[in-house]
Design an enzyme around this catalytic site. Structure first.
Site, short mmCIF file in Angstrom:
data_model
loop_
_atom_site.label_atom_id
_atom_site.label_comp_id
_atom_site.label_asym_id
_atom_site.label_seq_id
_atom_site.Cartn_x
_atom_site.Cartn_y
_atom_site.Cartn_z
CB SER A 1 43.78 63.19 31.68
OG SER A 1 44.28 63.50 32.97
N GLY B 1 42.73 67.55 30.94
CA GLY B 1 42.97 68.94 31.33
C GLY B 1 41.79 69.64 31.94
CG ASN C 1 43.40 68.54 35.36
OD1 ASN C 1 44.57 68.18 35.31
ND2 ASN C 1 42.46 67.96 34.64
CG ASP D 1 52.05 60.72 33.42
OD1 ASP D 1 51.87 59.77 34.21
OD2 ASP D 1 51.15 61.16 32.68
CG HIS E 1 47.68 60.39 33.30
ND1 HIS E 1 48.63 61.37 33.16
CD2 HIS E 1 46.47 61.00 33.26
CE1 HIS E 1 48.03 62.54 33.04
NE2 HIS E 1 46.73 62.35 33.10
#
Length: 224
Positions: free
Chosen positions: A49, A86, A114, A195, A198
């Site tokens: 991502s 992801g 991840n 978040d 990112h």
């Protein structure tokens, strides 16, 4: 009577040889004068991502901003966004063959974040990334590997094992190492989305500016 008039007329064979020689000379001159048609380079970004760009407007993800920066410096390059949100390193390996075209010119590998967030064993991440680098090497594909760092809440042992993956792989494979993809962005709310993980478009711009010299080095290694 002049020597010219005394000379015997040229035979058909002589005329043919002269015409053939002139034709070859003209062809060489044209070939030398014509500019070479350089092929547009294809730089593939195989990532998660952080490169896919969720939450960003079209044209603001890392591959897009990197392409714009490279073209502004005169590089004839298309940067392909092969990021999937992801994805772990193993996921990237599983889709490598269709995500990285055979005619790619260079590769950036941005995977592992991840794995770390899920607390996967560092040795599994390293094994998958090594397999990706092996595939790139087999295809004679110049590669840059973007490093990631473990979150401090995972413990000192995990941090040491995970953080050591990227320098070791770069050394073993000859890939260019970007030590920490989020350097200058991680932990700064001004350049991160709500978040906290990112980057915003401004954060991506920070990453692109910092990594650009390494990417230029990568492109200089291409066959083009």
């Amino acid at each position: 009577m002049s020597d010219f008039l005394k000379a015997k007329p040229l035979s058909y064979g002589h005329w043919r040889a002269i015409v053939h020689t002139l034709a070859l000379a003209t062809a060489f001159l044209v070939a030398g004068a014509a500019p070479s048609s350089a092929k547009t380079m294809m730089l593939v970004v195989l990532g998660d991502s952080l490169t896919a760009g969720p939450g960003l407007k079209p044209g603001k993800a890392f591959p897009d901003q990197l392409q714009a920066a490279l073209r502004a410096k005169g590089y004839d390059v298309d940067v392909v966004n092969a990021g999937v949100s992801g994805d772990t390193a193993a996921d990237g390996l599983a889709r490598y063959d269709w995500a990285v075209p055979a005619d790619a010119s260079a590769l950036i590998v941005e995977l592992g974040a991840n794995d770390m967030l899920r607390g996967l064993p560092p040795e599994e991440t390293e094994k998958a990334l090594a397999a990706i680098l092996d595939k790139a090497a087999a295809a004679h594909l110049p590669t840059l590997i973007a490093g990631m760092r473990a979150a401090p809440n995972l413990g000192a042992d995990y941090d040491r094992a995970f953080d050591a993956i990227y320098p070791a792989l770069a050394k073993a494979s000859g890939a260019i190492l970007d030590p920490f993809f989020l350097d200058g962005v991680a932990g700064d709310p001004k350049v991160n989305q709500p978040d906290g993980m990112h980057p915003t478009a401004a954060g991506v711009a920070v990453i692109v500016k910092r990594i650009l010299p390494s990417v230029e080095d990568l492109l200089r290694r291409t066959k083009s």
